[in-house]
Every structure is written in C-alpha cells, then in structure tokens.
Scaffold this motif. Structure first.
Motif, short mmCIF file in Angstrom:
data_model
loop_
_atom_site.label_atom_id
_atom_site.label_comp_id
_atom_site.label_asym_id
_atom_site.label_seq_id
_atom_site.Cartn_x
_atom_site.Cartn_y
_atom_site.Cartn_z
N ARG A 9 10.99 -4.86 7.86
CA ARG A 9 11.57 -5.77 6.88
C ARG A 9 10.58 -6.86 6.48
NH1 ARG A 9 17.19 -6.79 6.77
NH2 ARG A 9 17.57 -8.16 5.04
N ALA A 10 9.96 -7.51 7.46
CA ALA A 10 9.03 -8.60 7.18
C ALA A 10 7.81 -8.12 6.39
CB ALA A 10 8.58 -9.26 8.48
N GLU A 11 7.35 -6.91 6.65
CA GLU A 11 6.16 -6.40 5.98
C GLU A 11 6.45 -5.85 4.58
OE1 GLU A 11 3.29 -4.65 9.38
OE2 GLU A 11 5.34 -3.85 9.40
N THR A 12 7.73 -5.66 4.27
CA THR A 12 8.08 -5.10 2.95
C THR A 12 8.74 -6.12 2.04
OG1 THR A 12 10.18 -4.22 3.78
CG2 THR A 12 8.26 -2.75 3.82
N HIS A 13 8.97 -7.33 2.53
CA HIS A 13 9.41 -8.43 1.68
C HIS A 13 8.13 -9.13 1.22
CE1 HIS A 13 13.35 -7.91 3.66
NE2 HIS A 13 13.82 -8.45 2.54
N ILE A 14 7.73 -8.87 -0.01
CA ILE A 14 6.45 -9.39 -0.50
C ILE A 14 6.72 -10.71 -1.24
CG2 ILE A 14 4.38 -8.87 -1.84
CD1 ILE A 14 5.09 -6.85 0.51
N PRO A 15 6.22 -11.82 -0.69
CA PRO A 15 6.46 -13.13 -1.31
C PRO A 15 6.00 -13.17 -2.77
CG PRO A 15 5.33 -13.36 0.81
CD PRO A 15 5.33 -11.90 0.47
N ALA A 16 6.71 -13.90 -3.58
CA ALA A 16 6.38 -14.01 -5.00
C ALA A 16 4.98 -14.55 -5.22
CB ALA A 16 7.40 -14.88 -5.73
N GLU A 17 4.49 -15.35 -4.29
CA GLU A 17 3.15 -15.93 -4.47
C GLU A 17 2.02 -14.97 -4.05
OE1 GLU A 17 5.11 -17.52 -0.74
OE2 GLU A 17 5.66 -17.45 -2.83
N TYR A 18 2.36 -13.77 -3.58
CA TYR A 18 1.34 -12.78 -3.21
C TYR A 18 0.47 -12.47 -4.43
CZ TYR A 18 -0.83 -8.37 -1.91
OH TYR A 18 -1.73 -7.38 -1.66
N GLU A 19 -0.85 -12.50 -4.27
CA GLU A 19 -1.75 -12.28 -5.40
C GLU A 19 -2.75 -11.16 -5.17
OE1 GLU A 19 -3.60 -15.79 -6.88
OE2 GLU A 19 -1.72 -16.89 -6.96
N GLY A 20 -2.64 -10.43 -4.09
CA GLY A 20 -3.59 -9.36 -3.82
C GLY A 20 -3.26 -8.08 -4.58
N PRO A 21 -4.00 -7.03 -4.32
CA PRO A 21 -3.74 -5.75 -4.97
C PRO A 21 -2.40 -5.18 -4.50
CG PRO A 21 -5.44 -5.51 -3.30
CD PRO A 21 -5.14 -6.97 -3.40
N TRP A 22 -1.76 -4.42 -5.36
CA TRP A 22 -0.47 -3.83 -5.03
C TRP A 22 -0.46 -2.40 -5.56
CZ3 TRP A 22 4.39 -7.36 -5.31
CH2 TRP A 22 5.46 -6.75 -4.66
N PRO A 23 -1.25 -1.52 -4.92
CA PRO A 23 -1.37 -0.15 -5.43
C PRO A 23 -0.06 0.64 -5.41
CG PRO A 23 -2.55 -0.39 -3.35
CD PRO A 23 -2.08 -1.75 -3.75
N ALA A 24 0.89 0.23 -4.58
CA ALA A 24 2.15 0.98 -4.50
C ALA A 24 3.18 0.52 -5.52
CB ALA A 24 2.74 0.86 -3.09
N TRP A 25 2.84 -0.46 -6.38
CA TRP A 25 3.81 -0.90 -7.40
C TRP A 25 4.10 0.26 -8.33
CZ3 TRP A 25 6.93 -4.93 -7.62
CH2 TRP A 25 7.64 -5.16 -8.81
N ASN A 70 0.81 -1.22 0.00
CA ASN A 70 0.00 0.00 0.00
C ASN A 70 0.84 1.27 0.00
OD1 ASN A 70 -2.66 -1.21 0.06
ND2 ASN A 70 -2.05 -1.95 2.08
N GLY A 71 2.17 1.13 -0.02
CA GLY A 71 3.04 2.30 -0.07
C GLY A 71 3.44 2.86 1.27
N LYS A 72 3.15 2.14 2.35
CA LYS A 72 3.49 2.60 3.70
C LYS A 72 4.86 2.05 4.10
CE LYS A 72 -0.78 4.08 4.73
NZ LYS A 72 -1.11 5.42 4.46
N PRO A 73 5.75 2.91 4.61
CA PRO A 73 7.03 2.39 5.12
C PRO A 73 6.75 1.43 6.27
CG PRO A 73 7.12 4.77 4.84
CD PRO A 73 5.69 4.36 4.67
N ARG A 74 7.34 0.25 6.19
CA ARG A 74 7.07 -0.78 7.20
C ARG A 74 8.36 -1.53 7.52
NH1 ARG A 74 2.38 0.92 9.00
NH2 ARG A 74 0.63 0.65 7.60
#
Length: 166
Positions: A148-164, A142-146
């Motif tokens: 390490r664990a919250e900003t490593h997005i697993p490759a299998e993540y399939e939800g929305p990614w508005p901050a891409w 979502n574009g929020k600084p977070r």
C-alpha cells in the motif's frame, strides 16, 4: 514494325499511361478525403467521451479539481497544482468513498486498469495517485505490484513514471 507504326504504338501507350495516372491521382484524392473524414469522426468520438467524463466528475461537485478534456486525453489538475494525463476514452467517476476521482479503461471491471487520483489526507497533504494494472493489482511507478505505501504515489512525486497508463 515500321517507324510510323512504332510511333503510333508509343503515342497510344503514352495516352494510356496518362489516363492511368489521372485515375490514380483521383483515387489518391478520394482516399485522402475519406481518411480525413474517418480521423475527424474518431477525434469527435474521443472528445465526446472525454467531455462525458469531465461532466460526470464536475457534476458530482468535485471542484476545485479541474478536468480538461482534449483531443488526446483528459487532464486532471488537483487543488495543489499537480496535473495528471488520463488516457483518452477512460471513464471517470467519483471514488466510492467520495474522496477522489477514479478513471478506468473502458470494458474493465473491478480494479483492473484503473487510476485513482485521491484527495489530500494527513499522510498525503497534497493527495496521491494510485494505478492498478490489468490484473487489478496496485503497482508502483515501475509497474511492479507492491505494498500500500509503495503504491500510493504522492502528488508531489516528480520522477519518471513508466507504468502510467497510456
């Protein structure tokens, strides 16, 4: 004004209007042609930048990752099948630790405006991606600084990614 004079005036006006319409049509055609030339030049420049990024990454031995340049961006597909759409013109390179790819917006330094697409690890068996904002901060989807664990997005993540990055 007599009828003959009025008729002659209308004829002259119609002739003038027809000439103006022809000139406008010619200018519109020239404008369209020039616009097409500019678009072709711009698309060519983007395609060359994307091709350069693809060559830099593949020449560093990053297969079996696929880096596919296109007119709209660069698509990076990981061995696990996840495809990331990297913005057109972003510069690609191998990560400093040699375990992934980094794409960065032209003119950015440090970690500013950066995408990391990383190889599999024990924690992330299919790899992960990480996005840094314009301040160099890693952000969540979502574009929020977070953290390490919250900003490593697993490759299998399939939800929305508005901050891409776009």
């Amino acid at each position: 004004m007599a009828g003959g004079e009025l008729g002659a005036a209308f004829k002259a006006l119609a002739k003038s209007a027809a000439g103006a319409a022809e000139r406008i049509t010619a200018k519109v055609a020239q404008f369209a042609e020039r616009t097409a030339e500019i678009e072709e030049t711009n698309l060519g420049a983007l395609a060359r930048a994307d091709q350069k990024a693809a060559q830099a990454i593949t020449s560093a031995g990053r297969s079996p990752v696929n880096v596919l340049p296109s007119s709209g961006g660069t698509f990076v597909t990981t061995p696990g099948g996840r495809t990331y759409d990297v913005p057109s013109g972003w510069q690609g390179r191998v990560a400093d630790n040699g375990k992934g790819l980094v794409f960065q917006k032209p003119g950015s330094t440090g970690n500013n405006d950066l995408i990391r697409i990383m190889d599999p690890t024990t924690t992330y068996p299919n790899g992960y991606a990480r996005v840094h904002n314009e301040y160099g901060q890693p952000v969540d989807v979502n574009g929020k600084p977070r953290s390490r664990a919250e900003t490593h997005i697993p490759a299998e993540y399939e939800g929305p990614w508005p901050a891409w990055p776009k």
